[in-house]
Enzyme design. Sequence first.
Site, PDB file in Angstrom:
ATOM      1  N   HIS A  48       0.816  -1.223   0.000  1.00 37.68           N
ATOM      2  CA  HIS A  48       0.000   0.000   0.000  1.00 37.68           C
ATOM      3  C   HIS A  48       0.847   1.269   0.000  1.00 37.68           C
ATOM      4  CE1 HIS A  48       0.259   0.162   4.539  1.00 37.68           C
ATOM      5  NE2 HIS A  48       0.120   1.448   4.306  1.00 37.68           N
ATOM      6  N   ASP A  96       0.094  -7.531   1.776  1.00 32.07           N
ATOM      7  CA  ASP A  96       0.533  -6.130   1.711  1.00 32.07           C
ATOM      8  C   ASP A  96       2.058  -6.067   1.683  1.00 32.07           C
ATOM      9  OD1 ASP A  96       0.505  -3.397   1.736  1.00 32.07           O
ATOM     10  OD2 ASP A  96      -0.106  -3.209   3.841  1.00 32.07           O
ATOM     11  N   GLY A 192       2.724   6.157   8.618  1.00 32.20           N
ATOM     12  CA  GLY A 192       4.095   6.591   8.315  1.00 32.20           C
ATOM     13  C   GLY A 192       5.129   5.537   8.686  1.00 32.20           C
ATOM     14  N   SER A 194       4.297   2.326   8.152  1.00 33.77           N
ATOM     15  CA  SER A 194       3.964   1.266   7.196  1.00 33.77           C
ATOM     16  C   SER A 194       5.143   0.911   6.321  1.00 33.77           C
ATOM     17  CB  SER A 194       2.859   1.744   6.256  1.00 33.77           C
ATOM     18  OG  SER A 194       1.663   1.793   6.935  1.00 33.77           O
TER      19      SER A 194
HETATM   20  C1  4AZ Z   1      -1.276   3.350   8.597  1.00 30.26           C
HETATM   21  O1  4AZ Z   1      -2.205   4.123   8.454  1.00 30.26           O
HETATM   22  C2  4AZ Z   1      -1.223   2.488   9.804  1.00 30.26           C
HETATM   23  N1  4AZ Z   1      -1.420   0.676  14.452  1.00 30.26           N
HETATM   24  C3  4AZ Z   1      -0.092   1.728  10.068  1.00 30.26           C
HETATM   25  C4  4AZ Z   1      -0.057   0.936  11.204  1.00 30.26           C
HETATM   26  C5  4AZ Z   1      -1.135   0.890  12.051  1.00 30.26           C
HETATM   27  C6  4AZ Z   1      -2.261   1.642  11.795  1.00 30.26           C
HETATM   28  C7  4AZ Z   1      -2.299   2.448  10.658  1.00 30.26           C
HETATM   29  C8  4AZ Z   1      -1.061   0.011  13.256  1.00 30.26           C
HETATM   30  O2  4AZ Z   1      -0.376   3.280   7.771  1.00 30.26           O
END
Ligand code: 4AZ
Length: 242
Positions: A48, A96, A192, A194
Amino acid sequence: IYGGTKAFPGSNPWQASVQSRDRGSYLPYGHICGGILISSCWVLTAGHCIAQGKQYQVVLGGINILEQEAMDQTIPVTDIYVHPDYREALFSIHNDIALLKLQVTDSPYCAKETPFVKIACLPDEAFPAGTECVISGWGATETQSYSSQLMDTNVFLISQEICKAPHIYASILDDSMFCAGVLQGGIDTCQGDSGGPLMCEKNGTHYVTGVVSWGDGCGKKNKPGVYANVLKFKEWIISKMN
Ligand code: 4AZ
């Protein structure tokens, strides 16, 4: 990162900042996601994190994403492979995972190993529930929408049985994903982070066990972070790198 502290230089040397800008733009690149260096020329990130019409670079070895640092290695991305079964669902993201191929600098090398830039190992076997592992990133904290400094903290792997409980993620969770964190809340990845690493150690070797993927908010009670299970994607990763 929620519940984290500033990372020490060199303590997460596989951590990448994945940065993008519009194709053809001369504006500076901006941090969008984390990533993990898994060989000199390959960075693992989340599916993503990849969008059409963008160009990408990775920064390795850095602590402050707003400044050029002496240890930084900034390398253009030449090819991108998103997992063929990558799919965004209403409350989750399946498969993902994506691979970024880096530009060759000093053939056959791309990134150079230094005290601040090292390669993470792919796992050979699953780590048991309860294992304490490390998450890191420049994502949102309790008080800021992102952190200019790399942050890290420890989380615990949570069993599928517990994470599929009705009050946690129920059937949203599939077996290409796992949960980690603390169920009382407060320690977690966030927006952020991710694409970045969840690293578990065994006998002094650091294994990239999870890729930060999604969650219901950040740091909430009974809503731990969800990670792409790297072991399930190992064959695909190795086939692309070859
Ligand atoms: C995101 O929005 C995201 N708490 C990444 C990790 C988590 C939640 C949202 C896990 O990229």
